[in-house]
Design an enzyme around this catalytic site. Structure first.
Site, short mmCIF file in Angstrom:
data_model
loop_
_atom_site.label_atom_id
_atom_site.label_comp_id
_atom_site.label_asym_id
_atom_site.label_seq_id
_atom_site.Cartn_x
_atom_site.Cartn_y
_atom_site.Cartn_z
N TYR A 53 -52.45 -0.89 35.95
CA TYR A 53 -51.27 -1.01 36.80
C TYR A 53 -51.43 -0.26 38.10
CZ TYR A 53 -48.56 -2.79 32.78
OH TYR A 53 -48.07 -3.51 31.73
N SER A 233 -41.09 -8.15 29.28
CA SER A 233 -40.59 -9.28 30.05
C SER A 233 -39.30 -9.87 29.50
CB SER A 233 -41.67 -10.37 30.14
OG SER A 233 -41.53 -11.14 31.31
N LEU A 235 -36.56 -10.22 30.91
CA LEU A 235 -35.91 -11.02 31.96
C LEU A 235 -36.83 -12.10 32.50
CD1 LEU A 235 -33.91 -8.34 34.01
CD2 LEU A 235 -33.07 -9.94 32.28
N PHE A 237 -39.77 -12.17 34.20
CA PHE A 237 -40.10 -11.99 35.63
C PHE A 237 -38.87 -12.10 36.53
CE2 PHE A 237 -44.25 -11.54 34.47
CZ PHE A 237 -45.22 -11.78 35.44
N GLY A 238 -37.70 -11.83 36.00
CA GLY A 238 -36.47 -11.91 36.78
C GLY A 238 -35.82 -13.27 36.77
N LEU A 240 -34.51 -14.89 34.34
CA LEU A 240 -33.30 -14.92 33.51
C LEU A 240 -32.13 -14.17 34.15
CD1 LEU A 240 -34.88 -14.65 29.97
CD2 LEU A 240 -33.48 -16.54 30.84
N GLY A 242 -31.08 -15.24 36.86
CA GLY A 242 -30.46 -16.36 37.54
C GLY A 242 -30.76 -16.44 39.02
N LYS A 243 -31.52 -15.48 39.53
CA LYS A 243 -31.70 -15.43 40.98
C LYS A 243 -32.62 -16.51 41.52
CE LYS A 243 -35.29 -11.80 40.77
NZ LYS A 243 -35.58 -10.39 41.12
#
Length: 346
Positions: A53, A233, A235, A237-238, A240, A242-243
């Site tokens: 990372y 994960s 979400l 990668f985001g 979920l 909704g964005k």
């Protein structure tokens, strides 16, 4: 905040784990320390990192995440923090990491552990995980096993023997797996029992509303081996949150900054499923992120849900999900969507 025990270990981890893979890429050291301080103040005692990372993995940034954590860890009461990190396996063509030779053998394990300890500025790592198997398996969105891709691999017994030496030396406390399969977990358990070697106490795999593959074979393995899931994960990668509905372009996100990242979330039925889950959240006065994280947290085999954020506002919302308990009606509505769109982003 609730705390769950990992297998037969004495590690009691918070039900929310702070993921750190954006530190050194999307987040500065000041951002990282602000997030770490906030998380600890909210009752989180569990941090997850990896030697490769931040992501996306690059030679010029490799190790920054652990370095940022190490600077912060110096000011903390070490025995109150559970620090997890990972060793990279072969097959990813990381020429900048140990010259590209990343087999899970004694020499590489020893070097990787020592390097992580130095960056983390600590004498020991609480949970040390194999980031992905030494052998070939489909990972990170791949779904079909192809024997033609099999490669030479370090025997599991040899891997466990090496870890036994490192554990005996006091450098790591417990061993975990990541991105593993039912066969892999079962073999690690069987061989450890047979040879009297260290048992794995956890498995870190992706799990979310769009990817519930753990529900079948791995759930059964978890039940009978007491190897609980550290779900990453949650979400997706985001997505979920909704964005990204209708493929909106949003600045400073992994998807916009790193083209080609997160391809599994561009598959058929992903958008349709997300829209349906967002509607459930709205119906029950939840944010989409709260619904997604709370669902993962509700699964009986999940010991900790790994969240990550690029800003403090996101982190606050994600941590606040500990206060949300989904009732039977919500869970039934979620299962109805899953039946209509089963695992669109495995």
């Amino acid at each position: 905040m609730k705390y769950n025990q990992l297998g037969a270990s004495d590690l009691k981890v918070s039900e929310i784990c702070l993921g750190t893979m954006t530190y050194g890429s999307q987040n500065t050291i000041e951002d990282a320390h602000q997030q770490l301080d906030y998380a600890i103040n909210q009752g989180i005692n569990f941090l997850d990192a990896a030697e490769m990372y931040p992501v996306p993995p690059r030679g010029e940034t490799q190790g920054k995440t652990e370095t940022y954590i190490g600077e912060w860890l110096q000011k903390q009461q070490r025995d109150q923090i559970i620090v997890a990190t990972k060793i990279s396996g072969p097959g990813r063509h990381f020429s900048w990491l140990r010259g590209g030779n990343n087999k899970i053998n004694y020499d590489n394990i020893s070097q990787a552990v020592n390097d992580s300890l130095q960056r983390l500025q600590t004498d020991y790592i609480d949970l040390y995980q194999i980031h992905w198997p030494d052998r070939y398996v489909p990972t990170f969105g791949q779904t079909i096993y192809n024997p033609e891709f099999e490669r030479e691999t370090v025997p599991i017994a040899e891997q466990l023997t090496a870890f036994a030496d490192i554990i005996q030396a006091g450098k790591i406390r417990y061993l975990g797996l990541s991105n593993e399969t039912p066969w892999g977990v079962s073999e690690f358990i069987r061989i450890a029992n047979q040879l009297g070697l260290p048992q794995v106490v956890s498995i870190q795999n992706a799990y979310n509303l769009l990817n519930r593959n753990f529900d079948t074979g791995l759930a059964e393995v978890s039940r009978y081996t007491d190897v609980g899931l550290l779900a990453y994960s949650p979400l997706a990668f985001g997505f979920l949150s909704g964005k990204y509905i209708e493929n909106q372009a949003i600045e400073n996100t992994r998807i916009s900054l790193f083209p080609g990242f997160g391809q599994r979330y561009l598959k058929p039925n992903v958008q349709e499923a997300i829209i349906a889950y967002v509607e459930i959240a709205k119906k029950h006065n939840l944010t989409p992120s709260q619904l997604a994280i709370s669902f993962v947290k509700s699964r009986w085999f999940v010991k900790s849900t790994i969240i990550g954020a690029t800003n403090l506002q996101q982190l606050q919302e994600n941590i606040d999900s500990v206060n949300v308990v989904l009732d039977k009606q919500v869970l039934e509505e979620i299962d109805a969507i899953h039946t209509r769109y089963p695992n669109p982003a495995p």
